[in-house]
Design a protein around this motif. Structure first.
Motif, PDB file in Angstrom:
ATOM      1  N   LEU A 222       0.852  -1.188   0.000  1.00  0.00           N
ATOM      2  CA  LEU A 222       0.000   0.000   0.000  1.00  0.00           C
ATOM      3  C   LEU A 222       0.885   1.233   0.000  1.00  0.00           C
ATOM      4  CD1 LEU A 222      -3.247   0.745   1.831  1.00  0.00           C
ATOM      5  CD2 LEU A 222      -1.348   2.326   2.171  1.00  0.00           C
ATOM      6  N   VAL A 223       0.611   2.145  -0.907  1.00  0.00           N
ATOM      7  CA  VAL A 223       1.323   3.419  -0.968  1.00  0.00           C
ATOM      8  C   VAL A 223       0.299   4.528  -0.773  1.00  0.00           C
ATOM      9  CG1 VAL A 223       2.805   4.939  -2.331  1.00  0.00           C
ATOM     10  CG2 VAL A 223       2.983   2.447  -2.616  1.00  0.00           C
ATOM     11  N   ASN A 224       0.511   5.389   0.219  1.00  0.00           N
ATOM     12  CA  ASN A 224      -0.408   6.501   0.457  1.00  0.00           C
ATOM     13  C   ASN A 224       0.320   7.820   0.223  1.00  0.00           C
ATOM     14  OD1 ASN A 224      -2.461   8.216   1.156  1.00  0.00           O
ATOM     15  ND2 ASN A 224      -2.886   7.281   3.139  1.00  0.00           N
ATOM     16  N   VAL A 225      -0.086   8.505  -0.850  1.00  0.00           N
ATOM     17  CA  VAL A 225       0.456   9.837  -1.159  1.00  0.00           C
ATOM     18  C   VAL A 225      -0.675  10.860  -1.225  1.00  0.00           C
ATOM     19  CG1 VAL A 225       2.553   9.073  -2.329  1.00  0.00           C
ATOM     20  CG2 VAL A 225       0.412   9.222  -3.627  1.00  0.00           C
ATOM     21  N   ALA A 226      -1.815  10.535  -0.599  1.00  0.00           N
ATOM     22  CA  ALA A 226      -2.995  11.413  -0.625  1.00  0.00           C
ATOM     23  C   ALA A 226      -3.110  12.131   0.706  1.00  0.00           C
ATOM     24  CB  ALA A 226      -4.245  10.587  -0.924  1.00  0.00           C
ATOM     25  N   ARG A 227      -3.954  11.624   1.565  1.00  0.00           N
ATOM     26  CA  ARG A 227      -4.089  12.078   2.942  1.00  0.00           C
ATOM     27  C   ARG A 227      -4.187  10.826   3.803  1.00  0.00           C
ATOM     28  NH1 ARG A 227      -2.507  16.076   1.002  1.00  0.00           N
ATOM     29  NH2 ARG A 227      -3.377  18.190   1.107  1.00  0.00           N
ATOM     30  N   ALA A 228      -3.550  10.861   4.953  1.00  0.00           N
ATOM     31  CA  ALA A 228      -3.473   9.660   5.788  1.00  0.00           C
ATOM     32  C   ALA A 228      -4.849   9.113   6.113  1.00  0.00           C
ATOM     33  CB  ALA A 228      -2.712   9.979   7.073  1.00  0.00           C
ATOM     34  N   GLU A 229      -5.798  10.007   6.392  1.00  0.00           N
ATOM     35  CA  GLU A 229      -7.093   9.582   6.925  1.00  0.00           C
ATOM     36  C   GLU A 229      -7.955   8.818   5.931  1.00  0.00           C
ATOM     37  OE1 GLU A 229      -5.619  13.066   9.279  1.00  0.00           O
ATOM     38  OE2 GLU A 229      -5.837  12.598   7.135  1.00  0.00           O
ATOM     39  N   VAL A 230      -7.551   8.754   4.676  1.00  0.00           N
ATOM     40  CA  VAL A 230      -8.276   7.899   3.730  1.00  0.00           C
ATOM     41  C   VAL A 230      -8.159   6.433   4.160  1.00  0.00           C
ATOM     42  CG1 VAL A 230      -8.425   7.127   1.326  1.00  0.00           C
ATOM     43  CG2 VAL A 230      -7.959   9.536   1.841  1.00  0.00           C
ATOM     44  N   VAL A 231      -7.073   6.115   4.856  1.00  0.00           N
ATOM     45  CA  VAL A 231      -6.835   4.757   5.349  1.00  0.00           C
ATOM     46  C   VAL A 231      -7.027   4.748   6.861  1.00  0.00           C
ATOM     47  CG1 VAL A 231      -5.209   2.834   5.450  1.00  0.00           C
ATOM     48  CG2 VAL A 231      -5.158   4.410   3.497  1.00  0.00           C
ATOM     49  N   TYR A 254      -1.055  11.040  10.156  1.00  0.00           N
ATOM     50  CA  TYR A 254      -2.262  11.320  10.935  1.00  0.00           C
ATOM     51  C   TYR A 254      -2.070  12.470  11.920  1.00  0.00           C
ATOM     52  CZ  TYR A 254      -3.513   6.823   8.976  1.00  0.00           C
ATOM     53  OH  TYR A 254      -3.783   5.801   8.097  1.00  0.00           O
ATOM     54  N   GLN A 255      -0.830  12.763  12.273  1.00  0.00           N
ATOM     55  CA  GLN A 255      -0.516  13.879  13.174  1.00  0.00           C
ATOM     56  C   GLN A 255       0.695  14.618  12.613  1.00  0.00           C
ATOM     57  OE1 GLN A 255      -1.903  12.351  17.563  1.00  0.00           O
ATOM     58  NE2 GLN A 255       0.136  11.738  16.946  1.00  0.00           N
ATOM     59  N   TYR A 256       0.609  15.934  12.635  1.00  0.00           N
ATOM     60  CA  TYR A 256       1.699  16.756  12.122  1.00  0.00           C
ATOM     61  C   TYR A 256       2.187  17.702  13.220  1.00  0.00           C
ATOM     62  CZ  TYR A 256       1.162  15.255   7.280  1.00  0.00           C
ATOM     63  OH  TYR A 256       1.139  14.500   6.131  1.00  0.00           O
ATOM     64  N   PRO A 257       3.479  18.016  13.238  1.00  0.00           N
ATOM     65  CA  PRO A 257       3.984  18.971  14.241  1.00  0.00           C
ATOM     66  C   PRO A 257       3.382  20.347  14.016  1.00  0.00           C
ATOM     67  CG  PRO A 257       5.662  18.470  12.587  1.00  0.00           C
ATOM     68  CD  PRO A 257       4.538  17.524  12.337  1.00  0.00           C
ATOM     69  N   GLN A 258       3.058  21.011  15.120  1.00  0.00           N
ATOM     70  CA  GLN A 258       2.484  22.351  15.068  1.00  0.00           C
ATOM     71  C   GLN A 258       3.350  23.298  15.897  1.00  0.00           C
ATOM     72  OE1 GLN A 258      -0.163  22.969  13.165  1.00  0.00           O
ATOM     73  NE2 GLN A 258      -0.517  20.804  12.663  1.00  0.00           N
ATOM     74  N   LYS A 259       3.547  24.495  15.392  1.00  0.00           N
ATOM     75  CA  LYS A 259       4.342  25.478  16.122  1.00  0.00           C
ATOM     76  C   LYS A 259       3.718  25.756  17.480  1.00  0.00           C
ATOM     77  CE  LYS A 259       6.623  28.017  12.404  1.00  0.00           C
ATOM     78  NZ  LYS A 259       6.825  29.334  11.773  1.00  0.00           N
TER      79      LYS A 259
END
Length: 319
Positions: A222-231, A254-259
């Motif tokens: 499985l390769v996901n290059v869209a958005r994580a939450e599709v899976v 599913y989680q990204y660093p935020q300032k």
């Protein structure tokens, strides 16, 4: 005209200024102001909250990428159009084909150094590897990215299934088959490689869940290059942890660093720690050529706005 680039793309303000030249003022901002009107002719950002959207006083919102799910479209003042930009399909397609070939060749099985000590043993015990040729590739989402992936996959002799909402493809000549999302489950048992490159919305969130992952043949990629939450996050971890799913290449998370916030793992489940996961930090599209294409497109749209011409890539009319 006054253009404000807000957020991650703020450092590219000089690039856009150089393209537009005199008569335009381009300002880069780390974030939107917390209160008050946000006034400019054009605002460029990939994330606008409902509060920020309501305070916009501009003639155009331009997303510096394709996805607009982080733009609060419903909260924008009436008459504010939103445009997006592509140009990322070439590097993402190359990244995806690399992932498929890496999965097939499995070069990590070979010694890091082929010296006298390793040569005899590694030569005698050479493992077989697989081929991409003849394998079935399902591409979930057959827009700009999916079509570029299909072009390259066909060159490798792969059988391409395009999966779309309607069961029809904009470029049917690039796919051997086109399957509707409603019939996805029936197609999955014969798919060795599944690539996710569809937009994220209410209809695609969690579209690839526990049942769909179980329908894939053992050892599938499985390769996901869209958005994580599709899976589905937990289902993906379980399928990989038990090795029911052979391998995953994940460039979206599913989680990204935020300032200003504490560091987070890319997933609530330790996906990044699994040996059968290739984890990359959302880099599949990032090339110098991509930025050249995108900013040239946005500069052209700013010029269209200034001259009263129809805008390109309008995804929200603002009526």
């Amino acid at each position: 005209m006054q253009i404000k680039i807000v957020g991650l793309h703020a450092p590219n303000a000089p690039r856009l200024q150089a393209l537009l030249g005199a008569g335009h003022e381009v300002q880069g901002l780390d974030r939107f102001p917390e209160t008050g009107d946000i006034a400019a002719d054009v605002v460029i950002s990939n994330s606008i909250t409902a509060d920020e959207a309501a305070r916009l006083r501009c003639r155009l919102v331009h997303v510096p990428g394709a996805g607009a799910e982080q733009i609060a479209l419903a909260a924008l003042p009436a008459g504010t159009p939103v445009c997006n930009v592509h140009g990322h399909e070439v590097p993402i397609a190359e990244f995806t084909l690399h992932a498929i070939l890496e999965h097939s060749l499995q070069l990590w099985k070979y010694p890091a150094r082929l010296d006298a000590e390793a040569w005899a043993q590694s030569y005698a015990a050479r493992p077989q590897h697989d081929e991409a040729h003849g394998k079935t590739l399902a591409i979930l989402g057959f827009g700009h990215i999916g079509q570029e992936i299909a072009r390259r996959a066909r060159a490798f002799g792969m059988h391409v299934i395009a999966i779309t909402r309607s069961g029809k493809a904009q470029a049917p000549e690039l796919a051997h088959e086109t399957v509707a999302v409603a019939d996805l489950d029936a197609a999955l048992p014969r798919v060795q490689h599944l690539v996710v490159c569809c937009p994220l919305d209410d209809s695609t969130r969690g579209l690839i869940g526990r049942r769909q992952l179980a329908l894939l043949p053992a050892g599938a990629l499985l390769v996901n290059v869209a958005r994580a939450e599709v899976v589905d996050e937990e289902a993906l971890y379980d399928a990989l942890h038990t090795q029911r799913l052979g391998r995953a290449v994940l460039d979206v998370w599913y989680q990204y660093p935020q300032k200003g916030q504490a560091p987070v793992d890319p997933s609530r489940w330790p996906l990044h720690a699994l040996p059968n996961v290739r984890a990359t930090p959302h880099i599949s599209a990032i090339t110098p050529a991509l930025l050249d294409r995108r900013y040239a497109f946005m500069a052209a749209n700013v010029q269209k706005l200034a001259q009263g011409e129809p805008l390109a890539n309008v995804i929200h009319a603002g009526n």
